[in-house]
Design a protein around this motif. Structure first.
Motif, PDB file in Angstrom:
ATOM      1  N   VAL A 138     -55.041 -58.351  -0.134  1.00 24.58           N
ATOM      2  CA  VAL A 138     -55.644 -58.033   1.168  1.00 24.58           C
ATOM      3  C   VAL A 138     -56.547 -59.183   1.602  1.00 24.58           C
ATOM      4  O   VAL A 138     -56.533 -59.600   2.774  1.00 24.58           O
ATOM      5  N   PHE A 197     -54.540 -62.050   3.138  1.00 24.96           N
ATOM      6  CA  PHE A 197     -54.110 -61.847   4.531  1.00 24.96           C
ATOM      7  C   PHE A 197     -55.303 -61.797   5.484  1.00 24.96           C
ATOM      8  O   PHE A 197     -55.222 -62.298   6.606  1.00 24.96           O
ATOM      9  N   TYR A 219     -51.379 -65.766  11.112  1.00 28.89           N
ATOM     10  CA  TYR A 219     -50.233 -64.959  10.672  1.00 28.89           C
ATOM     11  C   TYR A 219     -49.101 -64.920  11.700  1.00 28.89           C
ATOM     12  O   TYR A 219     -47.919 -64.992  11.341  1.00 28.89           O
ATOM     13  N   GLU A 245     -39.554 -63.227  11.316  1.00 30.05           N
ATOM     14  CA  GLU A 245     -39.380 -61.806  11.008  1.00 30.05           C
ATOM     15  C   GLU A 245     -38.712 -61.027  12.144  1.00 30.05           C
ATOM     16  O   GLU A 245     -38.308 -59.886  11.943  1.00 30.05           O
ATOM     17  N   ALA A 259     -49.494 -50.951   6.296  1.00 27.52           N
ATOM     18  CA  ALA A 259     -49.586 -52.424   6.207  1.00 27.52           C
ATOM     19  C   ALA A 259     -49.168 -53.039   7.525  1.00 27.52           C
ATOM     20  O   ALA A 259     -48.355 -53.965   7.573  1.00 27.52           O
ATOM     21  N   THR A 260     -49.733 -52.563   8.585  1.00 25.59           N
ATOM     22  CA  THR A 260     -49.321 -52.967   9.935  1.00 25.59           C
ATOM     23  C   THR A 260     -49.573 -54.434  10.202  1.00 25.59           C
ATOM     24  O   THR A 260     -48.916 -55.037  11.058  1.00 25.59           O
ATOM     25  N   GLY A 261     -50.524 -55.045   9.496  1.00 25.50           N
ATOM     26  CA  GLY A 261     -50.818 -56.456   9.721  1.00 25.50           C
ATOM     27  C   GLY A 261     -51.272 -56.691  11.146  1.00 25.50           C
ATOM     28  O   GLY A 261     -52.165 -56.005  11.661  1.00 25.50           O
ATOM     29  N   ASP A 297     -53.976 -50.647   7.918  1.00 28.55           N
ATOM     30  CA  ASP A 297     -54.030 -51.872   7.099  1.00 28.55           C
ATOM     31  C   ASP A 297     -55.404 -51.919   6.445  1.00 28.55           C
ATOM     32  O   ASP A 297     -56.373 -51.353   6.943  1.00 28.55           O
ATOM     33  N   ALA A 298     -55.481 -52.624   5.317  1.00 24.35           N
ATOM     34  CA  ALA A 298     -56.765 -52.742   4.607  1.00 24.35           C
ATOM     35  C   ALA A 298     -57.505 -54.021   4.987  1.00 24.35           C
ATOM     36  O   ALA A 298     -58.626 -54.231   4.511  1.00 24.35           O
ATOM     37  N   ALA A 299     -56.885 -54.879   5.801  1.00 20.20           N
ATOM     38  CA  ALA A 299     -57.525 -56.142   6.189  1.00 20.20           C
ATOM     39  C   ALA A 299     -58.044 -56.028   7.626  1.00 20.20           C
ATOM     40  O   ALA A 299     -57.261 -55.989   8.570  1.00 20.20           O
ATOM     41  N   MET A 318     -56.691 -58.531  10.291  1.00 18.47           N
ATOM     42  CA  MET A 318     -55.299 -58.278  10.694  1.00 18.47           C
ATOM     43  C   MET A 318     -55.286 -57.137  11.713  1.00 18.47           C
ATOM     44  O   MET A 318     -54.622 -57.222  12.754  1.00 18.47           O
ATOM     45  N   ASP A 336     -56.494 -48.282   2.637  1.00 17.94           N
ATOM     46  CA  ASP A 336     -55.540 -48.725   1.630  1.00 17.94           C
ATOM     47  C   ASP A 336     -54.259 -47.902   1.794  1.00 17.94           C
ATOM     48  O   ASP A 336     -54.338 -46.670   1.922  1.00 17.94           O
ATOM     49  N   ALA A 337     -53.123 -48.572   1.757  1.00 16.76           N
ATOM     50  CA  ALA A 337     -51.843 -47.875   1.933  1.00 16.76           C
ATOM     51  C   ALA A 337     -51.549 -46.924   0.774  1.00 16.76           C
ATOM     52  O   ALA A 337     -50.623 -46.125   0.852  1.00 16.76           O
ATOM     53  N   GLY A 360     -43.741 -52.598   6.752  1.00 14.55           N
ATOM     54  CA  GLY A 360     -43.183 -53.922   7.004  1.00 14.55           C
ATOM     55  C   GLY A 360     -43.744 -54.974   6.064  1.00 14.55           C
ATOM     56  O   GLY A 360     -44.947 -55.238   6.057  1.00 14.55           O
ATOM     57  N   TYR A 361     -42.857 -55.570   5.266  1.00  9.78           N
ATOM     58  CA  TYR A 361     -43.188 -56.731   4.434  1.00  9.78           C
ATOM     59  C   TYR A 361     -44.418 -56.526   3.548  1.00  9.78           C
ATOM     60  O   TYR A 361     -45.258 -57.414   3.440  1.00  9.78           O
ATOM     61  N   LEU A 362     -44.520 -55.363   2.935  1.00  9.81           N
ATOM     62  CA  LEU A 362     -45.568 -55.137   1.932  1.00  9.81           C
ATOM     63  C   LEU A 362     -44.972 -54.950   0.537  1.00  9.81           C
ATOM     64  O   LEU A 362     -45.461 -55.535  -0.432  1.00  9.81           O
TER      65      LEU A 362
HETATM   66  C1  LIG Z   1     -46.979 -59.659   5.004  1.00  4.93           C
HETATM   67  S1  LIG Z   1     -48.142 -58.722   5.888  1.00  4.93           S
HETATM   68  C2  LIG Z   1     -47.068 -57.685   6.842  1.00  4.93           C
HETATM   69  C3  LIG Z   1     -47.631 -57.311   8.182  1.00  4.93           C
HETATM   70  C4  LIG Z   1     -46.699 -56.578   9.135  1.00  4.93           C
HETATM   71  N1  LIG Z   1     -46.299 -55.285   8.612  1.00  4.93           N
HETATM   72  C5  LIG Z   1     -45.485 -57.408   9.493  1.00  4.93           C
HETATM   73  O1  LIG Z   1     -44.390 -57.005   9.121  1.00  4.93           O
HETATM   74  O2  LIG Z   1     -45.632 -58.436  10.161  1.00  4.93           O
HETATM   75  C6  LIG Z   1     -48.747 -57.625   4.643  1.00  4.93           C
HETATM   76  C7  LIG Z   1     -49.898 -56.771   5.100  1.00  4.93           C
HETATM   77  O3  LIG Z   1     -50.159 -55.816   4.094  1.00  4.93           O
HETATM   78  C8  LIG Z   1     -51.546 -55.599   4.059  1.00  4.93           C
HETATM   79  N2  LIG Z   1     -51.871 -54.987   2.771  1.00  4.93           N
HETATM   80  C9  LIG Z   1     -51.732 -55.521   1.543  1.00  4.93           C
HETATM   81  N3  LIG Z   1     -52.081 -54.638   0.595  1.00  4.93           N
HETATM   82  C10 LIG Z   1     -52.463 -53.517   1.255  1.00  4.93           C
HETATM   83  C11 LIG Z   1     -52.922 -52.247   0.840  1.00  4.93           C
HETATM   84  N4  LIG Z   1     -53.062 -51.940  -0.462  1.00  4.93           N
HETATM   85  N5  LIG Z   1     -53.225 -51.337   1.780  1.00  4.93           N
HETATM   86  C12 LIG Z   1     -53.076 -51.620   3.096  1.00  4.93           C
HETATM   87  N6  LIG Z   1     -52.646 -52.808   3.557  1.00  4.93           N
HETATM   88  C13 LIG Z   1     -52.331 -53.741   2.646  1.00  4.93           C
HETATM   89  C14 LIG Z   1     -52.151 -56.960   4.269  1.00  4.93           C
HETATM   90  O4  LIG Z   1     -53.484 -56.895   4.689  1.00  4.93           O
HETATM   91  C15 LIG Z   1     -51.208 -57.516   5.346  1.00  4.93           C
HETATM   92  O5  LIG Z   1     -51.689 -57.238   6.628  1.00  4.93           O
END
Ligand SMILES: C[S@@+](CC[C@H](N)C(=O)[O-])C[C@H]1O[C@@H](n2cnc3c(N)ncnc32)[C@H](O)[C@@H]1O
Length: 220
Positions: A13, A16, A23, A30, A53-55, A77-79, A82, A103-104, A120-122
């Motif tokens: 986290v 990101f 980003y 993507e 993990a919406t980013g 999302d946890a960040a 983002m 946290d997801a 997406g991409y987590l």
């Molecule tokens: C690669 S990015 C993907 C963002 C978006 N879903 C996309 O497809 O463009 C991964 C995201 O997962 C989030 N993330 C990572 N670990 C997490 C967790 N345990 N809980 C929530 N978000 C998390 C990061 O903060 C980051 O925004």
């Protein structure tokens, strides 16, 4: 490279959160996969969506572009940095959409709060225990019969896949600190099935950055 302490103490986290401003430069890579997630998530009219993990909101934007009549969308999302960038992408839904810093693996929403969960991409970034914890949370958030649509950094099948994954791991050694996570997955489908979902469809999307998109259902 040492990452700063993260919200919740999570290095991923933190990675990101620090790079949130840059980003969106990779979103073009993507694009086809994010649109495929929206396609596999259909029907979307009148449904309650939770995007884990919406980013910066890439998946959320693809869902909204495909179907603006979504009933509600919670972008988790946890960040925090983002999420700040995701908020404008939710604007077309007005009060029907919101961001949620969480946290997801432990989302403060009720059991069955979603008809559709997207990720997406987590999952490819996480070690297997954390990956299963996120999928368990997605399952909890879905109503019985609800649908999961997810995309990961994937790879080709067979020999070419082994070469692609080895190449990626080589890259992580050459560029330490620039790349995080476990790396491209061989196949997301058995992982999702192992978390108690019925997998409906899975597509591999080729490119420099291979993706695997999948839809699945929480059994009724
Ligand atoms: C690669 S990015 C993907 C963002 C978006 N879903 C996309 O497809 O463009 C991964 C995201 O997962 C989030 N993330 C990572 N670990 C997490 C967790 N345990 N809980 C929530 N978000 C998390 C990061 O903060 C980051 O925004």
């Amino acid at each position: 490279m040492t990452e700063a302490p993260a919200p919740g103490g999570d290095r991923l986290v933190a990675f990101f959160d620090r790079r949130a401003g840059a980003y969106d430069r990779q979103l073009w890579l993507e694009g086809p996969a994010l649109r495929a997630v929206a396609e596999l998530a259909e029907p979307l009219v009148g449904v309650r969506v939770v995007d884990l993990a919406t980013g910066t909101g890439g998946v959320a934007a693809a869902l909204i572009a495909r179907e603006p009549r979504i009933a509600s969308l919670v972008a988790v999302d946890a960040a925090p940095h983002m999420l700040e960038r995701a908020a404008p992408r939710l604007a077309p839904l007005g009060a029907r959409a919101r961001t949620l810093l969480a946290d997801a693996r432990a989302v403060p929403l009720a059991d069955g709060a979603a008809d559709v969960v997207t990720i997406g991409y987590l999952l490819h970034l996480l070690e297997p225990g954390a990956r299963m914890a996120v999928l368990a949370e997605a399952r909890r958030l879905l109503r019985p019969g609800g649908r999961l649509a997810a995309v990961v950094h994937g790879s080709p099948r067979g020999f070419h896949g082994r070469v692609y994954r080895a190449g990626w791991h080589g890259l992580t050694r050459i560029l330490p600190g620039a790349i995080v996570g476990e790396g491209p997955m061989a196949d997301l489908a058995p992982v999702v099935a192992g978390a108690g979902f019925e997998v409906d469809a899975t597509w591999r999307i080729p490119g420099v950055y291979w993706s695997q998109v999948l839809s699945a259902r929480r059994p009724s």
